[in-house]
Scaffold this motif. Sequence first.
Motif, PDB file in Angstrom:
ATOM      1  N   VAL A 226       2.684  11.969   3.911  1.00 43.67           N
ATOM      2  CA  VAL A 226       3.335  10.847   3.224  1.00 43.67           C
ATOM      3  C   VAL A 226       2.382  10.317   2.158  1.00 43.67           C
ATOM      4  CG1 VAL A 226       4.327   8.550   3.484  1.00 43.67           C
ATOM      5  CG2 VAL A 226       4.654  10.263   5.281  1.00 43.67           C
ATOM      6  N   THR A 227       2.831  10.357   0.902  1.00 46.15           N
ATOM      7  CA  THR A 227       1.994   9.944  -0.226  1.00 46.15           C
ATOM      8  C   THR A 227       2.532   8.659  -0.837  1.00 46.15           C
ATOM      9  OG1 THR A 227       1.511  12.262  -0.735  1.00 46.15           O
ATOM     10  CG2 THR A 227       1.043  10.642  -2.456  1.00 46.15           C
ATOM     11  N   PRO A 228       1.691   7.610  -0.896  1.00 50.31           N
ATOM     12  CA  PRO A 228       2.116   6.379  -1.563  1.00 50.31           C
ATOM     13  C   PRO A 228       2.059   6.541  -3.081  1.00 50.31           C
ATOM     14  CG  PRO A 228      -0.130   6.146  -0.754  1.00 50.31           C
ATOM     15  CD  PRO A 228       0.345   7.500  -0.309  1.00 50.31           C
ATOM     16  N   VAL A 229       3.052   5.996  -3.779  1.00 48.07           N
ATOM     17  CA  VAL A 229       3.141   6.107  -5.232  1.00 48.07           C
ATOM     18  C   VAL A 229       3.272   4.703  -5.822  1.00 48.07           C
ATOM     19  CG1 VAL A 229       4.453   7.023  -7.180  1.00 48.07           C
ATOM     20  CG2 VAL A 229       4.208   8.381  -5.096  1.00 48.07           C
ATOM     21  N   ALA A 230       2.404   4.395  -6.788  1.00 47.40           N
ATOM     22  CA  ALA A 230       2.452   3.095  -7.463  1.00 47.40           C
ATOM     23  C   ALA A 230       3.471   3.139  -8.589  1.00 47.40           C
ATOM     24  CB  ALA A 230       1.077   2.750  -8.018  1.00 47.40           C
ATOM     25  N   ASN A 231       4.384   2.173  -8.612  1.00 48.64           N
ATOM     26  CA  ASN A 231       5.347   2.031  -9.701  1.00 48.64           C
ATOM     27  C   ASN A 231       4.812   0.963 -10.650  1.00 48.64           C
ATOM     28  OD1 ASN A 231       7.380   3.856  -8.548  1.00 48.64           O
ATOM     29  ND2 ASN A 231       7.495   2.307  -6.949  1.00 48.64           N
ATOM     30  N   LEU A 232       4.631   1.322 -11.914  1.00 43.25           N
ATOM     31  CA  LEU A 232       3.886   0.496 -12.861  1.00 43.25           C
ATOM     32  C   LEU A 232       4.751   0.021 -14.025  1.00 43.25           C
ATOM     33  CD1 LEU A 232       0.937   3.041 -13.145  1.00 43.25           C
ATOM     34  CD2 LEU A 232       0.938   1.004 -11.697  1.00 43.25           C
TER      35      LEU A 232
ATOM     36  N   GLU B 229      -8.941   8.673 -20.677  1.00 46.51           N
ATOM     37  CA  GLU B 229      -8.652   7.342 -21.219  1.00 46.51           C
ATOM     38  C   GLU B 229      -8.169   6.423 -20.096  1.00 46.51           C
ATOM     39  OE1 GLU B 229      -5.521   5.347 -24.440  1.00 46.51           O
ATOM     40  OE2 GLU B 229      -5.599   7.506 -24.140  1.00 46.51           O
ATOM     41  N   SER B 230      -8.691   5.193 -20.049  1.00 48.07           N
ATOM     42  CA  SER B 230      -8.308   4.227 -19.020  1.00 48.07           C
ATOM     43  C   SER B 230      -7.580   3.050 -19.668  1.00 48.07           C
ATOM     44  CB  SER B 230      -9.546   3.729 -18.279  1.00 48.07           C
ATOM     45  OG  SER B 230      -9.187   2.851 -17.245  1.00 48.07           O
ATOM     46  N   VAL B 231      -6.432   2.659 -19.074  1.00 45.79           N
ATOM     47  CA  VAL B 231      -5.598   1.594 -19.632  1.00 45.79           C
ATOM     48  C   VAL B 231      -5.184   0.655 -18.494  1.00 45.79           C
ATOM     49  CG1 VAL B 231      -3.452   1.076 -20.837  1.00 45.79           C
ATOM     50  CG2 VAL B 231      -4.744   3.116 -21.445  1.00 45.79           C
ATOM     51  N   SER B 232      -5.057  -0.643 -18.788  1.00 47.37           N
ATOM     52  CA  SER B 232      -4.620  -1.604 -17.765  1.00 47.37           C
ATOM     53  C   SER B 232      -3.119  -1.817 -17.843  1.00 47.37           C
ATOM     54  CB  SER B 232      -5.348  -2.931 -17.932  1.00 47.37           C
ATOM     55  OG  SER B 232      -4.955  -3.568 -19.142  1.00 47.37           O
ATOM     56  N   THR B 233      -2.517  -2.040 -16.673  1.00 48.88           N
ATOM     57  CA  THR B 233      -1.090  -2.347 -16.591  1.00 48.88           C
ATOM     58  C   THR B 233      -0.851  -3.096 -15.286  1.00 48.88           C
ATOM     59  OG1 THR B 233       1.149  -1.438 -16.727  1.00 48.88           O
ATOM     60  CG2 THR B 233      -0.462  -0.158 -15.495  1.00 48.88           C
ATOM     61  N   VAL B 234       0.422  -3.332 -14.941  1.00 39.12           N
ATOM     62  CA  VAL B 234       0.743  -4.160 -13.770  1.00 39.12           C
ATOM     63  C   VAL B 234       1.447  -3.324 -12.706  1.00 39.12           C
ATOM     64  CG1 VAL B 234       2.088  -6.135 -12.947  1.00 39.12           C
ATOM     65  CG2 VAL B 234       0.872  -6.276 -15.130  1.00 39.12           C
ATOM     66  N   LEU B 235       1.018  -3.499 -11.437  1.00 43.01           N
ATOM     67  CA  LEU B 235       1.657  -2.834 -10.304  1.00 43.01           C
ATOM     68  C   LEU B 235       2.936  -3.588  -9.927  1.00 43.01           C
ATOM     69  CD1 LEU B 235       1.607  -0.787  -7.921  1.00 43.01           C
ATOM     70  CD2 LEU B 235       0.310  -2.518  -6.644  1.00 43.01           C
ATOM     71  N   LYS B 236       4.076  -2.913 -10.012  1.00 41.85           N
ATOM     72  CA  LYS B 236       5.360  -3.548  -9.713  1.00 41.85           C
ATOM     73  C   LYS B 236       5.747  -3.363  -8.241  1.00 41.85           C
ATOM     74  CE  LYS B 236       8.591  -2.882 -12.812  1.00 41.85           C
ATOM     75  NZ  LYS B 236       9.492  -2.126 -13.740  1.00 41.85           N
ATOM     76  N   SER B 237       5.529  -2.136  -7.716  1.00 43.62           N
ATOM     77  CA  SER B 237       5.893  -1.856  -6.329  1.00 43.62           C
ATOM     78  C   SER B 237       5.209  -0.575  -5.876  1.00 43.62           C
ATOM     79  CB  SER B 237       7.417  -1.708  -6.178  1.00 43.62           C
ATOM     80  OG  SER B 237       7.868  -0.587  -6.916  1.00 43.62           O
ATOM     81  N   VAL B 238       5.325  -0.275  -4.573  1.00 45.19           N
ATOM     82  CA  VAL B 238       4.794   0.974  -4.019  1.00 45.19           C
ATOM     83  C   VAL B 238       5.906   1.668  -3.247  1.00 45.19           C
ATOM     84  CG1 VAL B 238       3.120   2.030  -2.446  1.00 45.19           C
ATOM     85  CG2 VAL B 238       2.432   0.085  -3.860  1.00 45.19           C
ATOM     86  N   SER B 239       6.152   2.932  -3.577  1.00 41.85           N
ATOM     87  CA  SER B 239       7.134   3.727  -2.839  1.00 41.85           C
ATOM     88  C   SER B 239       6.399   4.862  -2.133  1.00 41.85           C
ATOM     89  CB  SER B 239       8.218   4.264  -3.779  1.00 41.85           C
ATOM     90  OG  SER B 239       7.642   4.976  -4.858  1.00 41.85           O
ATOM     91  N   TYR B 240       7.117   5.606  -1.274  1.00 40.77           N
ATOM     92  CA  TYR B 240       6.457   6.628  -0.455  1.00 40.77           C
ATOM     93  C   TYR B 240       7.234   7.938  -0.523  1.00 40.77           C
ATOM     94  CZ  TYR B 240       3.746   2.714   1.298  1.00 40.77           C
ATOM     95  OH  TYR B 240       2.924   1.616   1.370  1.00 40.77           O
ATOM     96  N   GLN B 241       6.500   9.046  -0.736  1.00 42.46           N
ATOM     97  CA  GLN B 241       7.115  10.364  -0.814  1.00 42.46           C
ATOM     98  C   GLN B 241       6.681  11.210   0.371  1.00 42.46           C
ATOM     99  OE1 GLN B 241       5.736  11.815  -4.634  1.00 42.46           O
ATOM    100  NE2 GLN B 241       7.392  10.815  -5.751  1.00 42.46           N
ATOM    101  N   VAL B 242       7.606  12.047   0.869  1.00 43.93           N
ATOM    102  CA  VAL B 242       7.304  12.935   1.991  1.00 43.93           C
ATOM    103  C   VAL B 242       7.295  14.373   1.476  1.00 43.93           C
ATOM    104  CG1 VAL B 242       7.963  13.664   4.313  1.00 43.93           C
ATOM    105  CG2 VAL B 242       8.437  11.330   3.554  1.00 43.93           C
TER     106      VAL B 242
END
Length: 691
Positions: free
Chosen positions: A358-364, A339-352
């Motif tokens: 280093v993996t970028p993570v989208a905060n939605l 299932e695909s749903v639309s939402t808004v990207l608030k910020s991007v954080s990074y995990q080690v």
Amino acid sequence: MNRKSLTIFSPYTRVQRVISTMKMNKEEALNKIKELQAELSEHNYKYYVLAQPEISDFDFDMKLKELEKLEKEYGIHDSNSPTKRVGSDLSSDFEQVDHKYSMLSLSNAYNEDELRDFDTRIKKIIETDDFEYVCELKFDGSSISLTYENGELVRAVTRGDGVKGDDVTTNVRTIKSIPLKLRGSDYPDSFEIRGEILMPFEIFNNLNEELENAGEPLLANPRNTAAGTLKMKKSSVVAARKLDAYLYYLLGENLPEDGHIQNLKKAREWGFKISDATQLCKNLDEVFAFIEKWDTERVNLPVATDGIVIKVNSKRLQDNLGYTAKSPRWAIAYKFKAESVSTVLKSVSYQVGRTGAVTPVANLEPVLIAGTIVKRASLHNADIIQNLDLHMGDTVFVEKGGEIIPKITAVDPTKRHPMFQPVSFITNCPECGTELIRREGEAAHYCPNEDGCPPQIKGKMEHFVSRKAMDIDGIGQETIELLYNEGLAKNISDFYLLKKEELENLERMAEKSAQRILDGLEASKKVPFERVLFALGIRFVGETVAKTLVKKLHTIENIQNQTAEQLIEIDEIGGRIAESVVEWFSKEEHIDLIKKLQEQGLQFAISEDQLEGQTDKLAGLNIIISGTFEKHSRDELKKMIEKNGGKNVGSISKKTSYMLAGSNIGPSKLEKITKLEIPMISEDDFLKMLE
């Protein structure tokens, strides 16, 4: 359907008081108990498995109360009695149990082309197209393994890590669609049956309604709720949750049929709940038709499904096809489109991670997808961000890859404000500040400070204590965080310097927990060398590579002294692995780490027992396996070749020494080995070579 709709007034209710006051002698009472147990078990089967109830709920409850009264009066304690389905209010911890047969996961397919590739691989291995598939619904619940002996349920174990799981027998006994005693008498003396524990949508919705009315947080989805319920410590609460189960696979030594679907039909006769949707398919076209049908009809099912499982029907062919390290070669899961749903990207954080990646993570903005509230999604790497042309504040489309891991699949540029700024990948580690590197040919950015970056250190510690590595009881992620923050463990060797009094002084750490950790550390000193090597966390050295290195080189000193060129000469060791191993051993802190672990008594050499099992009887021989065999599976034959110094090869060439030939060899292979004059040996010939 429910029993209440069947009867309003019953003769049973009028005679109940008379029966309950009648005096019985002990023999009559025991006979009555057996009679009621059998009758109520039959009613449970008809209600929960066949969905064909014959009496009302009230009459059933009255009979159950009579049985409870008689069992109590005459001191009968039968764990398989219908009266035991209600569970207990006593708390219980779950014992870890080894699986007799590993519970592996299935490889996944997401389109018809991937299923055609699966079909081609099967035909290539068994060298025939004379076989059938079985298609089943892939239920979205919690996997369970049930063991029956002499027709009675003796153990129920969760999947766990596939090697061992939690014994949840007490809780599973409360699930009324799972038989405690089998019907008929033609079942094997001992066998295992696997399936899925589920929470029906109706039960889940009612439960959430109750929570909402009480002002409590709502449950996310039926799958997680079923898994959580199964691990509750009070079986009476589990019973109240009204879990269900579908069974789908039999294992054992003396199964009635070679065919998988034929064995399921027998299991249905014994009282197991088998899905009516299970279907025998003669070819891929019938498989595709089954998928097309259930991709739409699954919305009408009472429980959650997320795909279709396709299996080779013949057990004999399953054994010959064998397994990879992670999954059976004879089965695959086709996953329905996410299932695909639309939402808004608030910020991007990074995990080690523990390897420094280093993996970028989208905060939605929170959004509901496939029954779960999603707030974050992986962006994987800098290339993904660049390809999406991602900007802060973008409206993005999110779906769950394989219905599990949320990911951003696209951006809606029509909703982008001109002032939105593009997302730029960071240049320095967010944890330790070290400048990131990106190796040639790799997508990920890495923090090179592997021995000084906190998340990498803690990640390596978590890997070290994990089940497939050192399997240290009592140390988990929270404990590692606590030990690291308190300065008691800054690397994996510090674990073995821990003192009981230090542990007892930690928050939420009692004497029993401290002793459990120390006992686990002591037991880990007996873990074999290949698992110790894997536990060190050397990049690209997984379980299989660790076994290969240990089998060939025997000691940590031999591995340490190899050049990259020498390592590449070892089968299955490529340039990337070789360079990583050499680089790891080039660092003084790693050599010092090994010395400290050796001083603590960890195994850094292959055991004499393992060496004793190896021979050079097949040294220098390249053997290709083809066809199907009677005494051993193809995987077993491969292991025997390797254990005796030979090399199992996958294709025919002038360097091939023998073809180990079974039945059903393809004509093209026969033509090729004849042309190259390669000798053929039978399974018996091969076994004689090893005598």
